[in-house]
Design a protein around this motif. Structure first.
Motif, PDB file in Angstrom:
ATOM      1  N   ALA A 283      66.342 -63.863  72.098  1.00 21.61           N
ATOM      2  CA  ALA A 283      65.587 -64.172  71.067  1.00 21.61           C
ATOM      3  C   ALA A 283      64.793 -65.867  71.070  1.00 21.61           C
ATOM      4  O   ALA A 283      65.747 -65.735  71.080  1.00 21.61           O
TER       5      ALA A 283
ATOM      6  N   ALA B 240      64.956 -60.614  65.537  1.00 19.71           N
ATOM      7  CA  ALA B 240      64.781 -59.752  66.308  1.00 19.71           C
ATOM      8  C   ALA B 240      65.763 -58.967  67.580  1.00 19.71           C
ATOM      9  O   ALA B 240      64.753 -58.658  68.168  1.00 19.71           O
ATOM     10  N   ARG B 241      66.805 -59.544  67.310  1.00 20.94           N
ATOM     11  CA  ARG B 241      67.649 -59.376  68.547  1.00 20.94           C
ATOM     12  C   ARG B 241      67.913 -58.197  67.536  1.00 20.94           C
ATOM     13  O   ARG B 241      68.194 -57.185  68.413  1.00 20.94           O
TER      14      ARG B 241
ATOM     15  N   LEU C  68      68.549 -59.396  75.743  1.00 25.93           N
ATOM     16  CA  LEU C  68      67.426 -59.080  74.726  1.00 25.93           C
ATOM     17  C   LEU C  68      67.635 -60.004  74.161  1.00 25.93           C
ATOM     18  O   LEU C  68      68.330 -60.785  73.033  1.00 25.93           O
TER      19      LEU C  68
ATOM     20  N   ALA D 299      65.615 -54.970  68.861  1.00 22.03           N
ATOM     21  CA  ALA D 299      65.072 -54.652  69.695  1.00 22.03           C
ATOM     22  C   ALA D 299      66.436 -54.130  70.188  1.00 22.03           C
ATOM     23  O   ALA D 299      66.488 -53.063  71.032  1.00 22.03           O
TER      24      ALA D 299
ATOM     25  N   THR E 256      60.293 -54.097  80.568  1.00 23.67           N
ATOM     26  CA  THR E 256      61.921 -53.688  80.105  1.00 23.67           C
ATOM     27  C   THR E 256      60.926 -51.873  80.244  1.00 23.67           C
ATOM     28  O   THR E 256      59.906 -51.642  79.299  1.00 23.67           O
TER      29      THR E 256
ATOM     30  N   VAL F 146      59.898 -59.797  69.429  1.00 27.39           N
ATOM     31  CA  VAL F 146      60.371 -58.213  70.228  1.00 27.39           C
ATOM     32  C   VAL F 146      59.863 -57.852  71.127  1.00 27.39           C
ATOM     33  O   VAL F 146      60.236 -57.412  72.050  1.00 27.39           O
TER      34      VAL F 146
ATOM     35  N   ILE G  70      60.581 -59.706  74.310  1.00 27.37           N
ATOM     36  CA  ILE G  70      61.410 -59.010  75.211  1.00 27.37           C
ATOM     37  C   ILE G  70      61.259 -58.325  75.741  1.00 27.37           C
ATOM     38  O   ILE G  70      61.609 -58.323  77.395  1.00 27.37           O
ATOM     39  N   PHE G  71      60.358 -57.009  75.516  1.00 25.51           N
ATOM     40  CA  PHE G  71      60.356 -56.234  75.688  1.00 25.51           C
ATOM     41  C   PHE G  71      59.004 -55.864  76.855  1.00 25.51           C
ATOM     42  O   PHE G  71      58.913 -54.622  77.706  1.00 25.51           O
TER      43      PHE G  71
END
Length: 576
Positions: free
Chosen positions: A31, A270-271, A29, A274, A143, A136, A139-140
């Protein structure tokens, strides 16, 4: 960020706890601050204030970015002055990107994209928040998740939380499915992030991944700023806000420019978001709760003595330890709710009769309500709150002689009341009485304050659209909408109907009348006069207010005076 409209005293409880999300799940995760910076600069090239011609381009930019991140994108239109006929992607729209999970439970991540005025670029408030939300989503992108995640860019935050309030009103079927909402508003100025949630939802704070950029904040802040998270709190949905306090020097000013921001902090935000989603995404067992009413006393317990949120007739008494409260006379609907570590929720509901309770009243009080009306409850207007949470605060002048303090909220007896207990009353008038006891239950003092909860802003409803097309005569067509909602005392509704008058410029003098006839004889009329040769085409809005006095059906009829009267149609607001 919308500044508080509170008139006298209010509180939001702010606590930051460094919870631990699964470490393995956090490894990837990462960013990218450069991406957030680039998108913030891009958004600041658009003027995003109410009335700006560039808001459509800003909304299109956000929708395109969502699509690039693999989200299913839609819009939710809401209308306010002069925005009815904007294209679908405009400031008067919410842009919703959905990442489907394997379950029907939802996590909402939101950030508003409008600005307070044309003179401010709105970098920290709130282009960087939108850019961080989109990071965010990136990032996903690959996932798999159990929870479905809604990424929402709200419009109308600066004009009264209009976008978030409207989205929640238009999607009542989603409320029970939303596990938590995370709102990002002013997250890139300074070097520290803060987090806020109501005490009954502090499990969300336990899921925050450890971060050197998150600091613990005071347990109570008065006259705090507010954002779209308040719309979720008012709907009873757990809401977490991430923000920082250093933004107040630049927001709503021309200095709120992208070059002034800390994009490393935004990437850390953002991290954290997430990581919190990962924590919420971990399923846990539904907790258990026992609830009963006997002789006016409500008893609520959980097997592990977990905190319980108690609601009486829709008013939340806040989070309480397993125990009991006593109801005032009359019939009441009581709910008790408790949460598991990752948001699994158990709710129990009972109906019961209360008992007559008269709080003791004495002079020479040793206990006072600090935000109460000094003129006394019968001598001045009540204190007005617009926050979703109100503190049941009191001050002890001689604490050494006080053994116990009880509180009465609208006659509901809360024993051993803790100072600052955060409650969430329904809109309307309320009363709070506090009583201090000494040894042998001797009454040492009492104080009372009356207050009122005001709905924040008004509820705009899209009442429909009227069209008149003159081609050798006037043809009228109408389309109205119907809404079903729960009645909330004090809530007002603005019904907005769009009027589209299409003139072919070849007809003789003719008047087309657009009319909205509301409940109780209320009406709004627009007349457009067609002059020969000239093209008199117009697009306007008709709007009027409904102030329901109770449950019922409230209707409006839209029609035109010329052409096919069969085009008339009736819309309605059904309140239960």
């Amino acid at each position: 960020m919308r500044q508080s409209l509170i008139l006298r005293g209010a509180a939001v409880l702010l606590v930051v706890l460094a919870g631990i999300a699964p470490a393995a799940a956090l490894d990837n995760l990462t960013a990218d601050p450069a991406r957030i910076e680039e998108m913030t600069y891009d958004l600041c090239t658009f003027e995003r204030a109410l009335g700006s011609k560039e808001r459509t381009a800003a909304a299109t930019y956000i929708a395109t970015a969502m699509e690039e991140r693999g989200l299913s994108v839609g819009t939710g239109r809401f209308s306010y002055s002069n925005c009815y006929f904007d294209p679908p992607l405009a400031l008067s729209s919410n842009i919703i990107g959905v990442r489907e999970g394997t379950s029907d439970h939802i996590v909402v991540v939101s950030a508003h994209y409008d600005t307070a005025g044309p003179e401010t670029p709105g970098a920290d408030d709130n282009a960087a928040g939108v850019a961080t939300m989109l990071e965010v989503a990136r990032i996903f992108n690959a996932t798999p998740l159990n929870r479905t995640v809604y990424f929402i860019a709200f419009g109308g935050e600066e004009t009264g939380l209009e976008g978030s309030t409207r989205w929640l009103a238009d999607n009542p079927d989603l409320h029970d499915r939303i596990v938590a909402a995370i709102n990002l508003d002013c997250i890139a100025s300074g070097d520290r992030l803060l987090a806020t949630t109501l005490p009954q939802h502090r499990w969300t704070l336990d899921l925050l991944p450890p971060s050197a950029c998150i600091e613990e904040t005071p347990a109570r802040l008065l006259d705090a700023a507010r954002g779209d998270e308040h719309a979720f709190r008012a709907a009873g949905i757990p809401a977490l806000r991430l923000y920082e306090r250093d933004s107040y020097a630049i927001i709503h000013t021309p200095d709120d420019r992208p070059e002034k921001l800390n994009y490393t902090l935004a990437a850390e935000c953002a991290r954290v978001v997430a990581g919190t989603i990962v924590g919420i995404d971990t399923a846990d067992d539904t907790p258990e709760i026992d609830l009963s009413v006997e002789d006016g006393t409500v008893t609520f317990r959980t097997p592990d003595d977990a905190p319980v949120e108690v609601l009486v007739d829709g008013t939340s008494l806040g989070v309480l330890p397993s125990g009991s409260v006593t109801l005032p006379g009359g019939s009441h609907v009581v709910q008790a709710a408790t949460y598991g570590p990752t948001g699994a929720k158990a709710v129990a509901t009972v109906m019961g009769e209360g008992v007559e309770i008269v709080p003791p009243a004495v002079s020479g009080s040793v206990v006072t309500i600090p935000w109460g009306d000094e003129a006394g409850p019968d001598e001045g207007p009540p204190v007005l709150f617009t926050f979703a949470a109100v503190p049941l605060s009191y001050r002890l002048e001689r604490p050494e002689v006080v053994v116990r303090v009880d509180g009465y909220l609208d006659g509901i007896l809360i024993r051993d009341l803790e100072d600052g207990q955060a409650v969430s009353p329904v809109p309307g008038p309320h009363s709070f009485t506090v009583v201090a006891y000494g040894p042998d239950d001797a009454v040492l003092g009492a104080d009372r304050a009356d207050f009122s909860i005001s709905s924040y802003g008004m509820v705009d409803l899209d009442g429909g659209i009227l069209q008149v097309d003159e081609t050798g005569g006037a043809t009228c067509s109408a389309s109205a909408r119907t809404y079903t909602r729960t009645y909330t005392p004090g809530e007002r509704y603005r019904i907005v109907v769009g009027c589209d008058y299409r003139d072919t410029a070849d007809a003789f003098l003719r008047a087309a009348e657009f009319r909205v006839d509301g409940d109780g004889g209320m009406n709004s009329v627009r007349k457009f006069f067609d002059l020969p040769v000239l093209n008199d085409s117009q697009r306007q809005e008709i709007g009027f207010w409904l102030e329901p006095e109770g449950p019922g059906v409230y209707q409006w009829t839209i029609s035109c005076s010329e052409g096919d009267r069969g085009g008339a149609e009736t819309g309605s607001l059904v309140l239960s």
